[in-house]
Design a protein around this motif. Sequence first.
Motif, PDB file in Angstrom:
ATOM      1  N   THR A 162     -91.784-122.394 -62.231  1.00  0.00           N
ATOM      2  CA  THR A 162     -91.419-121.114 -62.573  1.00  0.00           C
ATOM      3  C   THR A 162     -90.742-120.132 -61.739  1.00  0.00           C
ATOM      4  OG1 THR A 162     -93.635-120.535 -62.239  1.00  0.00           O
ATOM      5  CG2 THR A 162     -93.464-121.342 -64.437  1.00  0.00           C
ATOM      6  N   ARG A 163     -90.602-120.571 -60.604  1.00  0.00           N
ATOM      7  CA  ARG A 163     -89.994-119.752 -59.435  1.00  0.00           C
ATOM      8  C   ARG A 163     -89.360-120.673 -58.342  1.00  0.00           C
ATOM      9  NH1 ARG A 163     -95.553-118.001 -58.804  1.00  0.00           N
ATOM     10  NH2 ARG A 163     -96.513-119.338 -57.212  1.00  0.00           N
ATOM     11  N   ARG A 164     -88.466-120.216 -57.735  1.00  0.00           N
ATOM     12  CA  ARG A 164     -87.552-120.928 -56.879  1.00  0.00           C
ATOM     13  C   ARG A 164     -88.589-121.261 -55.648  1.00  0.00           C
ATOM     14  NH1 ARG A 164     -81.884-118.975 -54.472  1.00  0.00           N
ATOM     15  NH2 ARG A 164     -81.556-120.693 -52.927  1.00  0.00           N
ATOM     16  N   THR A 165     -88.511-122.631 -55.184  1.00  0.00           N
ATOM     17  CA  THR A 165     -89.300-123.136 -54.165  1.00  0.00           C
ATOM     18  C   THR A 165     -89.250-121.916 -52.960  1.00  0.00           C
ATOM     19  OG1 THR A 165     -89.024-125.491 -54.730  1.00  0.00           O
ATOM     20  CG2 THR A 165     -89.781-124.719 -52.568  1.00  0.00           C
ATOM     21  N   GLY A 166     -90.477-121.499 -52.419  1.00  0.00           N
ATOM     22  CA  GLY A 166     -90.657-120.687 -51.234  1.00  0.00           C
ATOM     23  C   GLY A 166     -90.447-119.292 -51.535  1.00  0.00           C
ATOM     24  N   SER A 167     -90.475-118.978 -52.855  1.00  0.00           N
ATOM     25  CA  SER A 167     -89.990-117.465 -53.189  1.00  0.00           C
ATOM     26  C   SER A 167     -91.151-116.900 -53.947  1.00  0.00           C
ATOM     27  CB  SER A 167     -89.152-117.368 -54.308  1.00  0.00           C
ATOM     28  OG  SER A 167     -89.506-118.067 -55.614  1.00  0.00           O
ATOM     29  N   ALA A 168     -92.612-117.204 -53.578  1.00  0.00           N
ATOM     30  CA  ALA A 168     -93.825-116.763 -54.157  1.00  0.00           C
ATOM     31  C   ALA A 168     -94.102-115.408 -53.686  1.00  0.00           C
ATOM     32  CB  ALA A 168     -95.025-117.636 -53.847  1.00  0.00           C
ATOM     33  N   GLU A 169     -93.605-115.178 -52.448  1.00  0.00           N
ATOM     34  CA  GLU A 169     -93.608-113.831 -51.771  1.00  0.00           C
ATOM     35  C   GLU A 169     -92.335-113.340 -51.337  1.00  0.00           C
ATOM     36  OE1 GLU A 169     -96.749-112.274 -50.611  1.00  0.00           O
ATOM     37  OE2 GLU A 169     -97.200-113.694 -52.358  1.00  0.00           O
ATOM     38  N   GLY A 170     -91.181-113.961 -52.317  1.00  0.00           N
ATOM     39  CA  GLY A 170     -90.011-113.344 -51.810  1.00  0.00           C
ATOM     40  C   GLY A 170     -89.208-114.403 -51.086  1.00  0.00           C
ATOM     41  N   LEU A 171     -87.895-114.462 -51.369  1.00  0.00           N
ATOM     42  CA  LEU A 171     -87.154-115.660 -50.609  1.00  0.00           C
ATOM     43  C   LEU A 171     -86.941-115.195 -49.012  1.00  0.00           C
ATOM     44  CD1 LEU A 171     -84.050-116.185 -52.798  1.00  0.00           C
ATOM     45  CD2 LEU A 171     -86.017-117.612 -52.500  1.00  0.00           C
ATOM     46  N   TRP A 172     -87.134-113.878 -48.701  1.00  0.00           N
ATOM     47  CA  TRP A 172     -87.094-113.697 -47.081  1.00  0.00           C
ATOM     48  C   TRP A 172     -87.975-114.098 -46.570  1.00  0.00           C
ATOM     49  CZ3 TRP A 172     -83.484-111.660 -43.987  1.00  0.00           C
ATOM     50  CH2 TRP A 172     -83.871-111.398 -42.507  1.00  0.00           C
ATOM     51  N   ILE A 173     -89.403-113.952 -46.978  1.00  0.00           N
ATOM     52  CA  ILE A 173     -90.585-114.523 -46.321  1.00  0.00           C
ATOM     53  C   ILE A 173     -90.531-116.020 -46.324  1.00  0.00           C
ATOM     54  CG2 ILE A 173     -93.152-114.604 -46.446  1.00  0.00           C
ATOM     55  CD1 ILE A 173     -93.016-111.565 -47.146  1.00  0.00           C
ATOM     56  N   GLY A 174     -90.223-116.510 -47.571  1.00  0.00           N
ATOM     57  CA  GLY A 174     -90.235-118.020 -47.857  1.00  0.00           C
ATOM     58  C   GLY A 174     -89.091-118.862 -46.775  1.00  0.00           C
ATOM     59  N   TYR A 175     -88.153-118.231 -46.622  1.00  0.00           N
ATOM     60  CA  TYR A 175     -87.110-118.678 -45.582  1.00  0.00           C
ATOM     61  C   TYR A 175     -87.506-118.446 -44.011  1.00  0.00           C
ATOM     62  CZ  TYR A 175     -84.336-121.015 -48.989  1.00  0.00           C
ATOM     63  OH  TYR A 175     -83.935-121.933 -50.176  1.00  0.00           O
ATOM     64  N   ARG A 176     -88.185-117.552 -43.858  1.00  0.00           N
ATOM     65  CA  ARG A 176     -88.680-117.098 -42.548  1.00  0.00           C
ATOM     66  C   ARG A 176     -89.835-117.839 -42.213  1.00  0.00           C
ATOM     67  NH1 ARG A 176     -91.529-111.567 -41.757  1.00  0.00           N
ATOM     68  NH2 ARG A 176     -93.194-113.134 -42.482  1.00  0.00           N
ATOM     69  N   THR A 177     -90.576-118.354 -43.209  1.00  0.00           N
ATOM     70  CA  THR A 177     -91.641-119.353 -42.974  1.00  0.00           C
ATOM     71  C   THR A 177     -90.915-120.985 -42.934  1.00  0.00           C
ATOM     72  OG1 THR A 177     -93.024-118.127 -44.403  1.00  0.00           O
ATOM     73  CG2 THR A 177     -93.757-120.358 -43.717  1.00  0.00           C
ATOM     74  N   LYS A 178     -89.980-121.118 -43.368  1.00  0.00           N
ATOM     75  CA  LYS A 178     -89.193-122.246 -43.034  1.00  0.00           C
ATOM     76  C   LYS A 178     -88.983-122.490 -41.592  1.00  0.00           C
ATOM     77  CE  LYS A 178     -87.253-123.377 -47.837  1.00  0.00           C
ATOM     78  NZ  LYS A 178     -87.535-124.937 -47.778  1.00  0.00           N
ATOM     79  N   GLY A 179     -88.339-121.415 -41.267  1.00  0.00           N
ATOM     80  CA  GLY A 179     -87.926-121.521 -39.821  1.00  0.00           C
ATOM     81  C   GLY A 179     -88.813-121.458 -38.869  1.00  0.00           C
ATOM     82  N   GLU A 180     -90.126-120.857 -39.027  1.00  0.00           N
ATOM     83  CA  GLU A 180     -91.137-121.002 -38.423  1.00  0.00           C
ATOM     84  C   GLU A 180     -91.921-122.382 -38.200  1.00  0.00           C
ATOM     85  OE1 GLU A 180     -93.974-118.097 -39.961  1.00  0.00           O
ATOM     86  OE2 GLU A 180     -92.976-116.497 -38.912  1.00  0.00           O
TER      87      GLU A 180
END
Length: 297
Positions: free
Chosen positions: A205-223
């Motif tokens: 129902t939402r893009r992967t990693g976007s539950a808290e917004g794409l910025w936070i999702g992709y920042r978390t990917k980097g971490e």
Amino acid sequence: MAVEPCYILMTPCKNEERTLPELAESIINQTITPNLWLIVNDNSTDNSVEILRDLETKHNWIHIFTSEGTKRDLSFHYAKVVRDGLSLCLDISSAEKIPFEYIGLIDGDMVLEKNFFEKIMDRFEQDSHLGVASGSTAYFEANNLVTEKGRDNLPIGGLRVWRRECFIETGGFPISYSPDSVSNVLAVLRGWNTKKFEDIVGIQTRRTGSAEGLWIGYRTKGESDYYRDYHPLYAIFKFVKYSLTNPFYIGIAYIAGYINGVVKIRKKIEIPEVRQYYRKKHLEIGRYYARKFKLKL
């Protein structure tokens, strides 16, 4: 007559009142239903509690457990909720003598095709060395169904199934950033095959990693990539890749997360064999692209 393979299932739930009814309907109506479905309510503050209570009342194979959750967290908290939930699944199945050959993890924002588990367990039956498998996710964007890309040997997180022996042999669900990826590596290091099937689909129902917004999702990917000891050269290539993907700011979010790992997190995964695996593999990939584009390392 052949005996149908059987499975147990676990779902973490954090404020999923919009998607829970559809998810539940898709699980209840599977061509092969689970012998046990444990849903972990991660201290939801919306109407999820009432929906879960109703499901447990109507179906004796659905169990609800409430954890002491905090705000939504894509890193260690999520991993702990899932690990504890899967461990509780094993405990319940043992105490109630519930048989299973496979154990699944389905996130609360998924809706499955009717024969999802029948199809995926059939693939396990065809390959005795298959240890972890997942379907592929798709999501709606501007009324168009978009299938998320990824390599076919990398099962994704919230749409996966383990063979029982593989799950136990790899120590269950790891506490880590990107625990699904670490789980895949542990399976490979122990000789199991891993697979993502394009023709077995879960609608997200939402893009992967976007539950808290794409910025936070992709920042978390980097971490996460820093924590798992990705080589800096490989991180740079991922930054370039994401920067060429819409929305373009996700590349900046990703590299900001990786740098945050260098500056603030510092700690890396404490499983030496996993760190060595990532370092070796990603350095080789980095060198391949460096040669391809005639870059000097």
